[in-house]
Structures are given as C-alpha cells and as structure tokens.
Design a protein around this motif. Structure first.
Motif, short mmCIF file in Angstrom:
data_model
loop_
_atom_site.label_atom_id
_atom_site.label_comp_id
_atom_site.label_asym_id
_atom_site.label_seq_id
_atom_site.Cartn_x
_atom_site.Cartn_y
_atom_site.Cartn_z
N GLY A 236 0.81 -1.21 0.00
CA GLY A 236 0.00 0.00 0.00
C GLY A 236 0.84 1.26 0.00
N TYR A 237 0.32 2.28 0.68
CA TYR A 237 0.91 3.62 0.63
C TYR A 237 0.99 4.16 2.05
N ARG A 238 2.18 4.65 2.42
CA ARG A 238 2.40 5.15 3.78
C ARG A 238 2.76 6.62 3.76
N CYS A 239 2.21 7.37 4.71
CA CYS A 239 2.54 8.79 4.88
C CYS A 239 3.27 8.94 6.20
N GLN A 240 4.53 9.40 6.14
CA GLN A 240 5.35 9.61 7.34
C GLN A 240 5.05 11.00 7.88
N ILE B 4 1.05 6.81 9.03
CA ILE B 4 -0.21 6.14 8.78
C ILE B 4 -0.12 5.51 7.40
N ALA B 5 -0.73 4.33 7.24
CA ALA B 5 -0.66 3.62 5.96
C ALA B 5 -2.00 3.01 5.62
N PHE C 190 -1.48 2.26 11.83
CA PHE C 190 -1.00 3.44 12.54
C PHE C 190 0.35 3.10 13.18
N TYR C 191 1.37 3.92 12.89
CA TYR C 191 2.71 3.74 13.45
C TYR C 191 2.90 4.76 14.57
N PHE C 192 3.30 4.29 15.74
CA PHE C 192 3.54 5.18 16.89
C PHE C 192 4.96 4.99 17.40
#
Length: 245
Positions: free
Chosen positions: A191-195, A202-203, A243-245
């Motif tokens: 998919g596509y991830r936004c840093q 978030i991806a 969700f990346y934390f």
C-alpha cells in the motif's frame, strides 16, 4: 577609481564568505556552500561556482560555520525533533474484507493486530518485530476466531514522506474454540504510507491472509456417528489501515 572598485570587491567577497557554511554529511564528506533552501525532507546547497546540490535532511549530520562550533541546521525545535530517528515503534492495524474457504464457502473477515519492534535500522525506516492479534472469519454461518502470533516486516520503498510500503508476516494462528484447531498463519500487504514525522506514520494497504485450521467433522457410518478433524485452508483479502507510533 580602481582602488574603490577593489575595496568593493573585497567587501562583497567577505559578505559571501560570511554566509558560507560547511555541510557535514553522515558519510563524513564535507560540502562548502550556502544553504539556499531547507525543510524537513531536503537541504539545498549552492557552492562558490553557483552549482546547487540537494541532500536528504536525514543525510546531513551538522553544519560548520566560521563563527560557531558544530551546530545543527537552522531549524525550529519542531523540525529538529522531526530529524531524530525513532528506535522502536508500535503498529496498530485494523483490517476488514472477504474470507473464503476455497471451492466451498465465502464470507467476511475482520482483524486487529498490534506489532512491536524496531522502527529505524541503519538509514532506513525498516520495521522488524512481532506481535499478536484477533481475527474473526464468518463462513457458512459459522464464526471462526483466531489469535495469530507472528513475526512481521514493514518496508517502505523510498525514504520520503510519502512512499509505497510492503509488509509480510508469518506465524501461528491459535484457534479460540474447542471445535477446531489452529495452524500456520501468513500475510502479505502492499500500500501507501505517509510519514507524519519520525515517530508517527499512517498507511493504507491492500492485504491477503492465509490461515490453516482443522475443523471437527462428524460423519455417520452404519448409522453410527464418528468425529474427526479435517484440514481447512482459509484465505482473506481486503483493506487495512495501519497506525505507526
């Protein structure tokens, strides 16, 4: 007249030198020039000949100036925080889609997974870790519940704020019912991830999951009931929000 022109040229050269800086890269290389543009992603430097060079912000170790010690590029405190790589991360994944038992049943599926692991290895935003989750499948009017325990990898293709990302997981799905047993679990997504910053991302990805299971089957032989376990391969596909934390 020539004397005043010479003095003016000296003053101009001094002014240019006063604004020149030495860019120290993480590789150890040094670039002498003037920073003409910078943001949270890139730094653009112009050398004495007027040529421009672009570097990733993550590749810039520091800036050396003539009148100060080694300092970080002139950015706000928030931008400085964005430059700090994060060593560990938690990923929360929510997914939903379709589930099938090939050539037999079709239904729906949902899952929740939590992964813990490294966030930044070397110069890459590479996640390697593991975790567990809760997966529910609805097939032929029956709900099958699994607790997958897995090792996982999440890898963005480029070191930019917006990047395609690939993920893979492998482990064992523990069945949460006495009527069936668990088995091998595997997943893959793209998919596509936004840093948002080095600590948050978030991806949105498309995923597929494979779950092996053994279901209790009751058969009647000569009017006598016999029960046994029959192998099943369960496949899910859908959309996942991470969700990346």
């Amino acid at each position: 007249m020539k004397k005043y022109l010479y003095i003016a040229l000296l003053l101009l050269a001094s002014a240019l030198c006063a604004h020149a800086e030495t860019i120290l890269l993480r590789t150890g290389a040094r670039v002498r020039g003037e920073i003409v543009f910078q943001n949270e992603e890139v730094v653009i430097v112009r050398d004495a000949e007027g040529k421009r060079f672009q570097y990733l912000r993550s590749d810039v170790e520091a800036v050396l100036t003539d009148d100060s010690a080694e300092v970080a590029p002139e950015v706000s405190e928030k931008e400085q925080e964005l430059q700090t790589p994060k060593k560990a991360s938690i990923i929360l994944e929510l997914a939903g889609g379709a589930a099938v038992q090939p050539q037999e049943y079709a239904g729906g599926a949902f899952s929740v997974d939590m992964l813990v692991g490294s966030h930044h290895i070397g110069d890459r935003h590479l996640f390697i870790g593991g975790g567990l989750g809760y997966h529910g499948l609805f097939l032929n009017g029956e709900k099958l519940n699994f607790l997958p325990i897995q090792a996982a990898i999440r890898l963005p293709f480029t070191e930019t704020k917006h990047a395609p990302v690939f993920g893979f997981g492998l482990g064992y799905g523990v069945a949460l019912s006495k009527d069936f047993l668990g088995g091998i679990y595997a997943s893959a997504d793209f998919g596509y991830r936004c840093q948002i910053n080095p600590k948050t991302a978030i991806a949105v990805v498309a995923y597929t999951q494979f779950q092996q299971a053994k279901i209790t089957v009751i058969q009647s032989i000569d009017d006598l009931p016999f029960s046994g376990k029959s192998g099943r391969n369960l496949v899910c596909a859908g959309v996942k929000l991470a969700f990346y934390f």
